[in-house]
Design a protein around this motif. Sequence first.
Motif, short mmCIF file in Angstrom:
data_model
loop_
_atom_site.label_atom_id
_atom_site.label_comp_id
_atom_site.label_asym_id
_atom_site.label_seq_id
_atom_site.Cartn_x
_atom_site.Cartn_y
_atom_site.Cartn_z
N UNK A 1 0.86 -1.18 0.00
CA UNK A 1 0.00 0.00 0.00
C UNK A 1 0.90 1.23 0.00
N UNK A 2 0.67 2.12 -0.96
CA UNK A 2 1.50 3.31 -1.10
C UNK A 2 0.72 4.61 -1.04
N UNK A 3 -0.55 4.57 -1.43
CA UNK A 3 -1.37 5.78 -1.54
C UNK A 3 -2.75 5.51 -0.94
N UNK A 4 -3.33 6.56 -0.33
CA UNK A 4 -4.69 6.42 0.19
C UNK A 4 -5.41 7.75 0.12
N UNK A 5 -6.68 7.67 -0.24
CA UNK A 5 -7.56 8.84 -0.24
C UNK A 5 -8.77 8.50 0.62
N UNK A 6 -8.84 9.10 1.79
CA UNK A 6 -9.91 8.80 2.74
C UNK A 6 -11.05 9.80 2.52
N UNK A 7 -11.93 9.43 1.63
CA UNK A 7 -12.94 10.35 1.11
C UNK A 7 -14.34 10.09 1.66
N UNK A 8 -14.63 8.88 2.13
CA UNK A 8 -15.99 8.54 2.56
C UNK A 8 -16.48 9.49 3.64
N UNK A 9 -17.71 9.94 3.50
CA UNK A 9 -18.27 10.85 4.49
C UNK A 9 -19.74 11.09 4.24
N UNK A 10 -20.36 11.83 5.15
CA UNK A 10 -21.76 12.18 5.02
C UNK A 10 -21.99 13.59 5.52
N UNK A 11 -22.91 14.29 4.89
CA UNK A 11 -23.24 15.65 5.33
C UNK A 11 -24.17 15.63 6.53
N UNK A 12 -24.92 14.53 6.70
CA UNK A 12 -25.89 14.47 7.77
C UNK A 12 -27.06 15.40 7.49
N UNK A 13 -28.00 15.51 8.43
CA UNK A 13 -29.14 16.40 8.22
C UNK A 13 -28.69 17.86 8.23
N UNK A 14 -29.17 18.64 7.28
CA UNK A 14 -28.83 20.05 7.23
C UNK A 14 -29.80 20.79 6.32
N UNK A 15 -30.00 22.10 6.53
CA UNK A 15 -29.47 22.86 7.66
C UNK A 15 -30.28 22.60 8.94
N UNK A 16 -29.59 22.30 10.02
CA UNK A 16 -30.23 22.06 11.31
C UNK A 16 -29.37 22.73 12.38
N UNK A 17 -29.98 23.58 13.19
CA UNK A 17 -29.25 24.22 14.27
C UNK A 17 -28.92 23.21 15.36
N UNK A 18 -27.91 23.51 16.16
CA UNK A 18 -27.43 22.59 17.19
C UNK A 18 -28.56 22.16 18.13
N UNK A 19 -29.38 23.08 18.58
CA UNK A 19 -30.41 22.74 19.56
C UNK A 19 -31.46 21.79 19.00
N UNK B 1 -29.59 13.41 18.47
CA UNK B 1 -28.40 12.79 19.06
C UNK B 1 -27.90 11.60 18.24
N UNK B 2 -28.81 10.79 17.73
CA UNK B 2 -28.40 9.63 16.94
C UNK B 2 -27.76 10.06 15.63
N UNK B 3 -28.31 11.11 15.02
CA UNK B 3 -27.72 11.63 13.79
C UNK B 3 -26.33 12.19 14.06
N UNK B 4 -26.17 12.88 15.19
CA UNK B 4 -24.86 13.40 15.58
C UNK B 4 -23.84 12.28 15.69
N UNK B 5 -24.21 11.21 16.38
CA UNK B 5 -23.29 10.09 16.58
C UNK B 5 -22.92 9.44 15.25
N UNK B 6 -23.89 9.33 14.35
CA UNK B 6 -23.62 8.68 13.06
C UNK B 6 -22.70 9.52 12.20
N UNK B 7 -22.94 10.83 12.13
CA UNK B 7 -22.08 11.71 11.33
C UNK B 7 -20.66 11.70 11.89
N UNK B 8 -20.52 11.74 13.20
CA UNK B 8 -19.20 11.69 13.81
C UNK B 8 -18.51 10.36 13.52
N UNK B 9 -19.27 9.27 13.60
CA UNK B 9 -18.69 7.94 13.39
C UNK B 9 -18.15 7.77 11.98
N UNK B 10 -18.85 8.34 11.01
CA UNK B 10 -18.41 8.20 9.61
C UNK B 10 -17.30 9.19 9.29
#
Length: 261
Positions: free
Chosen positions: A96-114, A118-127
């Motif tokens: 292995x010589x090269x890697x591009x770690x691109x996988x991700x998710x935007x999650x629900x948006x636009x959504x204010x913090x309040x 919580x489950x969506x927060x955990x999933x976005x952080x996990x990915x």
Amino acid sequence: MLIPKNNGDIPMTNEFTGKVAFVTGAASGIGAAIAKRLLDGGAKVALVDIDAGGLAAYAKRLDPDGLRTRVIEADVSDHEAVRTAVDITTETFGGLHLAANNAGTAGPNPVNIVDYDHEAFARVMAINVGGVFNCLKYQIPAMRTGGGAIVNMGSMVSTIGIHGMAVYAATKHAVLGLTRSAAIETAADGIRINAVGPGYIRTPIMDHLPEEVLVMAAKQHPLGRLGKAEEVAEMVAFLLSDRASFSTGSLHLIDGGFTAL
């Protein structure tokens, strides 16, 4: 005001011949463009994604004979799945010589913090954060004997805030922190680790958006248009190549001038 145009005619080279690459989120969008760019540059590529069907179909178009690609279904938030994916890559291609770690998710948006679930927060952080951590954790040992280069997918919001996208912005700030710290830890091993920060890029995930939203997003860039996945892939290819041999621990923005405003 005249807006410079880019016709997308990006030259390909054989600079990655003899190299083995690992690309996550490779079934579509930016990840697919990165995988194609590295394959066109001569690399053998492990294409990793949770979307097994989409990944297999794309790999078949890229490499009909299956001689230079390996399709690996994996959820990057699962560290055992990532470890297995890296092991499969090294067993298949011998390193292995090269890697591009691109996988991700935007999650629900636009959504204010309040109002953010919580489950969506955990999933976005996990990915977005856990996925990059898991990849680095297993890619680095695989590269230690011969060195290598890694690019993590940050964002234009890796260094700024954005209304209604606090959680996503937080994950991309975290990706930058992981990138910089890992680059310091691995410099002596001949491993370079950088991040890229795209602006609004026209990918299949945006196809469901109303045209007026796309126009508004394009206007956020001083260059006056949405970015192309191929343009991000070219930046990633540069950072993975020997042309960027003195670059590590950096965020390289490709945001059409968004953060310059």
